[in-house]
Design a protein around this motif. Sequence first.
Motif, PDB file in Angstrom:
ATOM      1  N   UNK A  96       0.616  -1.197   0.113  1.00  0.00           N
ATOM      2  CA  UNK A  96      -0.123  -0.114  -0.111  1.00  0.00           C
ATOM      3  C   UNK A  96       0.844   1.620  -0.212  1.00  0.00           C
ATOM      4  N   UNK A  97       2.398   1.313  -0.606  1.00  0.00           N
ATOM      5  CA  UNK A  97       3.083   2.559  -0.356  1.00  0.00           C
ATOM      6  C   UNK A  97       2.916   2.946  -2.403  1.00  0.00           C
ATOM      7  N   UNK A  98       2.101   4.005  -2.175  1.00  0.00           N
ATOM      8  CA  UNK A  98       2.192   4.735  -4.028  1.00  0.00           C
ATOM      9  C   UNK A  98       3.211   5.155  -4.706  1.00  0.00           C
ATOM     10  N   UNK A  99       4.290   5.956  -3.584  1.00  0.00           N
ATOM     11  CA  UNK A  99       5.194   6.624  -4.585  1.00  0.00           C
ATOM     12  C   UNK A  99       6.544   5.665  -3.866  1.00  0.00           C
ATOM     13  N   UNK A 100       7.715   5.939  -4.628  1.00  0.00           N
ATOM     14  CA  UNK A 100       9.082   4.527  -4.771  1.00  0.00           C
ATOM     15  C   UNK A 100      10.132   6.652  -5.725  1.00  0.00           C
ATOM     16  N   UNK A 101      11.051   6.431  -5.234  1.00  0.00           N
ATOM     17  CA  UNK A 101      12.489   7.047  -5.195  1.00  0.00           C
ATOM     18  C   UNK A 101      13.385   7.077  -5.441  1.00  0.00           C
ATOM     19  N   UNK A 102      14.296   7.212  -6.256  1.00  0.00           N
ATOM     20  CA  UNK A 102      14.797   6.056  -6.754  1.00  0.00           C
ATOM     21  C   UNK A 102      16.192   7.251  -7.109  1.00  0.00           C
ATOM     22  N   UNK A 103      17.764   7.024  -6.583  1.00  0.00           N
ATOM     23  CA  UNK A 103      18.357   7.733  -7.610  1.00  0.00           C
ATOM     24  C   UNK A 103      19.513   6.831  -8.427  1.00  0.00           C
ATOM     25  N   UNK A 104      19.601   8.034 -10.106  1.00  0.00           N
ATOM     26  CA  UNK A 104      21.304   7.344 -10.644  1.00  0.00           C
ATOM     27  C   UNK A 104      22.583   7.749 -10.474  1.00  0.00           C
ATOM     28  N   UNK A 105      22.401   8.258  -9.675  1.00  0.00           N
ATOM     29  CA  UNK A 105      23.819   8.970  -8.746  1.00  0.00           C
ATOM     30  C   UNK A 105      25.188   7.648  -9.307  1.00  0.00           C
ATOM     31  N   UNK A 106      26.246   8.126 -10.157  1.00  0.00           N
ATOM     32  CA  UNK A 106      27.174   6.952  -9.910  1.00  0.00           C
ATOM     33  C   UNK A 106      28.261   6.787  -8.839  1.00  0.00           C
ATOM     34  N   UNK A 107      28.618   5.944  -7.572  1.00  0.00           N
ATOM     35  CA  UNK A 107      28.792   5.878  -6.649  1.00  0.00           C
ATOM     36  C   UNK A 107      28.879   7.215  -5.821  1.00  0.00           C
ATOM     37  N   UNK A 108      28.829   7.845  -5.607  1.00  0.00           N
ATOM     38  CA  UNK A 108      29.286   9.108  -4.798  1.00  0.00           C
ATOM     39  C   UNK A 108      27.380   9.248  -3.437  1.00  0.00           C
ATOM     40  N   UNK A 109      26.275   8.948  -4.424  1.00  0.00           N
ATOM     41  CA  UNK A 109      25.075   9.767  -3.950  1.00  0.00           C
ATOM     42  C   UNK A 109      25.633  11.833  -3.717  1.00  0.00           C
ATOM     43  N   UNK A 110      24.712  11.552  -2.490  1.00  0.00           N
ATOM     44  CA  UNK A 110      24.808  13.530  -2.888  1.00  0.00           C
ATOM     45  C   UNK A 110      26.615  13.725  -2.227  1.00  0.00           C
ATOM     46  N   UNK A 111      27.011  15.029  -2.112  1.00  0.00           N
ATOM     47  CA  UNK A 111      28.263  15.306  -1.921  1.00  0.00           C
ATOM     48  C   UNK A 111      28.426  16.491  -1.483  1.00  0.00           C
ATOM     49  N   UNK A 112      29.197  16.464  -0.554  1.00  0.00           N
ATOM     50  CA  UNK A 112      29.599  18.061   0.037  1.00  0.00           C
ATOM     51  C   UNK A 112      30.505  18.480   0.458  1.00  0.00           C
ATOM     52  N   UNK A 113      31.127  18.577   0.622  1.00  0.00           N
ATOM     53  CA  UNK A 113      32.975  19.438   1.609  1.00  0.00           C
ATOM     54  C   UNK A 113      32.483  19.582   2.876  1.00  0.00           C
ATOM     55  N   UNK A 114      32.181  20.581   3.387  1.00  0.00           N
ATOM     56  CA  UNK A 114      31.311  20.559   5.155  1.00  0.00           C
ATOM     57  C   UNK A 114      30.197  20.523   5.608  1.00  0.00           C
ATOM     58  N   UNK A 115      30.365  19.249   6.258  1.00  0.00           N
ATOM     59  CA  UNK A 115      28.678  19.375   7.054  1.00  0.00           C
ATOM     60  C   UNK A 115      27.977  20.256   7.709  1.00  0.00           C
ATOM     61  N   UNK A 116      29.573  20.974   8.206  1.00  0.00           N
ATOM     62  CA  UNK A 116      29.265  21.757   9.499  1.00  0.00           C
ATOM     63  C   UNK A 116      29.226  23.450   9.044  1.00  0.00           C
ATOM     64  N   UNK A 117      29.339  23.803   7.934  1.00  0.00           N
ATOM     65  CA  UNK A 117      28.776  25.287   8.298  1.00  0.00           C
ATOM     66  C   UNK A 117      28.622  26.133   8.534  1.00  0.00           C
ATOM     67  N   UNK A 118      29.765  27.138   9.238  1.00  0.00           N
ATOM     68  CA  UNK A 118      28.745  28.122  10.536  1.00  0.00           C
ATOM     69  C   UNK A 118      27.790  29.473   9.621  1.00  0.00           C
ATOM     70  N   UNK A 119      26.582  29.269  10.204  1.00  0.00           N
ATOM     71  CA  UNK A 119      25.945  30.531   9.597  1.00  0.00           C
ATOM     72  C   UNK A 119      26.315  31.964  10.335  1.00  0.00           C
ATOM     73  N   UNK A 120      25.439  32.915   9.886  1.00  0.00           N
ATOM     74  CA  UNK A 120      25.809  33.960  11.080  1.00  0.00           C
ATOM     75  C   UNK A 120      24.967  34.245  11.876  1.00  0.00           C
ATOM     76  N   UNK A 121      24.175  33.524  11.645  1.00  0.00           N
ATOM     77  CA  UNK A 121      22.767  33.471  12.719  1.00  0.00           C
ATOM     78  C   UNK A 121      23.691  32.161  13.807  1.00  0.00           C
TER      79      UNK A 121
END
Length: 397
Positions: A96-121
């Motif tokens: 009964x689950x109507x939607x399936x999301x998937x991706x076709x990114x090779x090897x890396x999936x989503x990529x960032x260089x910094x997971x803790x970028x400090x914001x002005x606030x």
Amino acid sequence: MQETWRWFGPDDPVTLENARQAGATGIVTALHHMNQGTVWTTEEIMKRRREVEAAGLTWSVVESIGVGEEIKTRTGNYREKIDNYKQSIRNVARAGIPVICYNFMVITDWSRTNLMHRLPNGGYALRYDSIDFAAYDLFVLRRRNAEKDYDAARIAAAEARFATKSAAEIAELERVLIDWLPARDFAYDRQSFKAMLELYQDIGTEELRANLIEFLREITPVAEEEGVRLCIHPDDPSFPIFGLPRVMSTAEDVRALFAGVPQEACGLTLCTGSFGSNPKNDLVAMAKEFAPRIHFVHLRNTTHEPDGSFYEADHLGGDTDLIGVAAAMIAEEARRAEAGRADAQIPMRPDHGHLLGDDVGKTMNPGYSFVGRLKGLAELRGVMRTIEAFRNGRLAA
């Protein structure tokens, strides 16, 4: 739109109760312990569904049934993996689950260089620094032929940046780029990552696109037969990295996919943050053009910098007009309802969120803390309610 919430399962520090507190009615989750190409069994799917429903919520979207590298390269035991994927679709649909999301990114999936970028606030955001990325690619990973992907100025800037980094900073950059993803049950080290890159030496953009279309031509009839909708997630970031091919980064990529697989069941996850990482993409125009085949929406925002870097902004800040995107999606919902489509309501979720308040210092999946997404969903809910009020004549322009 249906307000949904990404949940990584029982080990997620943000609970189902938190999702209800945020106002979500639907959950977006997956069997993260079964993402190596095995069949998702009915028993495991129903176990997860019962967990969600016990909290007073609905499992609205599967994100994701993983697509392995064998399928993307059509090598090894890819035929078995595709057959397993088909059976997983059947089992998900019958639960009964109507939607399936998937991706076709090779090897890396989503990529960032910094997971803790400090914001002005004082909060923290996810960031992609183009110079840091090049420094890692050229001078740490030392990917074969990497220098061909950068101009002389970028190479010089990367070399200068690399010279300023300590061993600890380099190790953290490498961890973030190749050794970390939420709910992934394996990790790369430098050598295994380079070995994976070699798999794609002879696979360019058109070869990968052909492999994607062949895969979808096999699984889409199963989805149609079972009454579920497939929706591909865009590349993130939506431009090439590590010399790897990208096939879901632009509007033209979406058009090519839809031309190759014209069935309505083969659709798109409109992730405004992923597509928005490429400033050439016009998200409002894409929302309008692809609306009939958008089956799921991720709403987040990005702020770009002149050198190609970007960071994840407030949901209503940044460079993407999320109000315009939401208006396009609500208009599409009205069109579907008038046409009598069963999928008139489109699930959306606040994608990522800043690390804020009491969440700072806690163990969280980066991008998926509670307070930041709570804030984003509240802002987006206000936008949606206002748009609906204008459409229904309760507010004057």
